[in-house]
Write a protein that holds these residues in place. Structure first.
Motif, PDB file in Angstrom:
ATOM      1  N   VAL A   1       8.612  26.865 -42.872  1.00  0.00           N
ATOM      2  CA  VAL A   1       7.375  26.721 -42.096  1.00  0.00           C
ATOM      3  C   VAL A   1       7.552  27.341 -40.711  1.00  0.00           C
ATOM      4  O   VAL A   1       6.675  28.055 -40.209  1.00  0.00           O
ATOM      5  N   VAL A   2       8.706  27.090 -40.083  1.00  0.00           N
ATOM      6  CA  VAL A   2       8.961  27.642 -38.750  1.00  0.00           C
ATOM      7  C   VAL A   2       9.010  29.161 -38.800  1.00  0.00           C
ATOM      8  O   VAL A   2       8.401  29.851 -37.976  1.00  0.00           O
ATOM      9  N   GLU A   3       9.722  29.714 -39.776  1.00  0.00           N
ATOM     10  CA  GLU A   3       9.882  31.162 -39.850  1.00  0.00           C
ATOM     11  C   GLU A   3       8.584  31.862 -40.216  1.00  0.00           C
ATOM     12  O   GLU A   3       8.319  32.982 -39.763  1.00  0.00           O
ATOM     13  N   ALA A   4       7.766  31.212 -41.024  1.00  0.00           N
ATOM     14  CA  ALA A   4       6.479  31.798 -41.402  1.00  0.00           C
ATOM     15  C   ALA A   4       5.397  31.516 -40.370  1.00  0.00           C
ATOM     16  O   ALA A   4       4.335  32.135 -40.395  1.00  0.00           O
TER      17      ALA A   4
ATOM     18  N   VAL B   1      12.806  45.971 -49.232  1.00  0.00           N
ATOM     19  CA  VAL B   1      13.380  46.514 -48.010  1.00  0.00           C
ATOM     20  C   VAL B   1      12.404  47.512 -47.397  1.00  0.00           C
ATOM     21  O   VAL B   1      11.517  48.033 -48.077  1.00  0.00           O
ATOM     22  N   ASP B   2      12.582  47.775 -46.103  1.00  0.00           N
ATOM     23  CA  ASP B   2      11.730  48.721 -45.381  1.00  0.00           C
ATOM     24  C   ASP B   2      12.627  49.549 -44.468  1.00  0.00           C
ATOM     25  O   ASP B   2      13.581  49.025 -43.886  1.00  0.00           O
TER      26      ASP B   2
ATOM     27  N   GLN C   1       6.507  36.875 -42.790  1.00  0.00           N
ATOM     28  CA  GLN C   1       5.116  36.843 -43.201  1.00  0.00           C
ATOM     29  C   GLN C   1       4.813  37.877 -44.279  1.00  0.00           C
ATOM     30  O   GLN C   1       3.965  37.663 -45.133  1.00  0.00           O
ATOM     31  N   GLU C   2       5.501  39.023 -44.246  1.00  0.00           N
ATOM     32  CA  GLU C   2       5.234  40.066 -45.226  1.00  0.00           C
ATOM     33  C   GLU C   2       6.168  39.983 -46.431  1.00  0.00           C
ATOM     34  O   GLU C   2       6.073  40.808 -47.344  1.00  0.00           O
ATOM     35  N   GLY C   3       7.056  39.006 -46.442  1.00  0.00           N
ATOM     36  CA  GLY C   3       7.931  38.822 -47.591  1.00  0.00           C
ATOM     37  C   GLY C   3       8.958  39.920 -47.758  1.00  0.00           C
ATOM     38  O   GLY C   3       9.372  40.231 -48.877  1.00  0.00           O
TER      39      GLY C   3
END
Length: 322
Positions: free
Chosen positions: A13-16, A96-97, A136-138
């Motif tokens: 929850v904190v990270e998102a 990955v990006d 948020q973007e997984g």
């Protein structure tokens, strides 16, 4: 209450920064996520999160508890990983990006090796230099060039990005070849516009151990690496580009390196991932593999002595076209 599970839910929850996004990533109903956090707060007899209809933030106690949770969860995962390292094959989905230049010129040509080694990993790669919110973007891991500012993420140095200043023979014939940064008053640059900031990046050189930042007037600005180097080939001005991109054109003679005694500072290449992903077997496998790959690549391997520390002196000046 399963306290271990509650800690996992709370950290997500904190990270998102959202109950809804956390529930999606955990594949749990939103009501369950909310209830678990409330039960955890009741058990601890403290408020961990400040909630409004539009925002979510940690209390001071919640921030301290979050840091402890991250360490505990990491230690548990590490202990499990050490017990199963010899028998467990990395498997699962991995997103990955990375920048287009690194991806297309270094990573993609070697993907057959990655798939041969890690056949149980389903890999999805995105290309671009835009800012991404990993949680948020997984996205499990990003490969980034340059200084990093987000201390909430884990970063591992995996290579060095070497830059070079180049121009076409035709351009140099018309304008002359600069011998030092002072000669740039007679020259024009094609600016590169950062996708992250939307601003043109000035030319940088190392002069007497200092970073010299030169802002040149320019009639043209480009936000794509391939188009940027094509502008140089067409004789439209000086550019600073990754040596990785310039190598084939330097070899063919379409481009010529200028100011080789005043090369731009090199930039660090880092693998960046959230705390919750840093011991994931797929992430670890990919980062180890790409670090090995970069070590063997001339354009992104160990530095050549042209890298300056972040706190090195910076001299900035502007040069105009004569």
């Amino acid at each position: 209450m399963d306290k271990f599970h509650a800690m996992q839910v709370f950290t997500r929850v904190v990270e998102a920064n959202s109950f809804s996004r956390a529930s999606d990533s955990l594949n749990l109903p939103r009501g369950s996520v909310t209830r678990i956090v409330k039960d955890l707060e009741a058990f601890l007899k403290i408020r961990l999160l400040n909630r409004t209809t539009r925002s979510l933030s940690l209390t001071s106690e919640g921030a301290a508890y979050y840091e402890r949770c991250v360490r505990i969860l990491s230690e548990v995962e590490q202990a499990e990983g050490e017990l199963t390292t010899d028998t467990r094959t990395p498997r699962g989905k991995l997103r990955v990006d990375m920048s287009g230049a690194l991806g297309k010129l270094v990573v993609v040509p070697a993907l057959d090796d990655f798939q041969a080694r890690f056949s149980d990993i389903d890999l999805s790669i995105g290309f671009g230099d835009r800012f991404v919110d990993l949680v948020q973007e997984g996205i499990d891991c990003v490969i980034r060039v340059g200084a990093l500012g987000d201390s909430t993420l884990v970063a591992r140095r995996i290579g060095t990005y070497h830059l070079v200043t180049v121009a076409s023979p035709g351009y140099l014939e018309r304008r002359g070849t600069p011998r030092s940064p002072d000669d740039l008053e007679q020259h024009v640059a094609v600016n590169y516009v950062s996708s992250r900031t939307g601003r043109a990046i000035n030319l940088n050189f190392i002069v007497d151990g200092e970073r010299v930042n030169i802002r040149m007037r320019s009639r043209l600005a480009i936000n794509d690496g391939d188009a940027h180097i094509q502008c140089a080939i067409k004789g439209l001005g000086l550019v600073q580009v990754p040596r990785l991109l310039a190598l084939p054109y330097l070899a063919s003679g379409e481009l010529v390196e200028v100011l080789p005694d005043f090369r731009p500072p090199s930039l660090p290449i880092s693998a960046v991932y959230p705390h919750s992903r840093h011991l994931s077997p797929p992430v670890r496998a990919f980062v180890d593999w790409v670090a090995e790959l970069f070590a063997a690549c001339p354009g992104v391997s160990a530095d050549t002595g042209m890298e300056l520390p972040p706190d090195s002196p910076v001299r900035a000046r502007q040069v105009s076209i004569a």
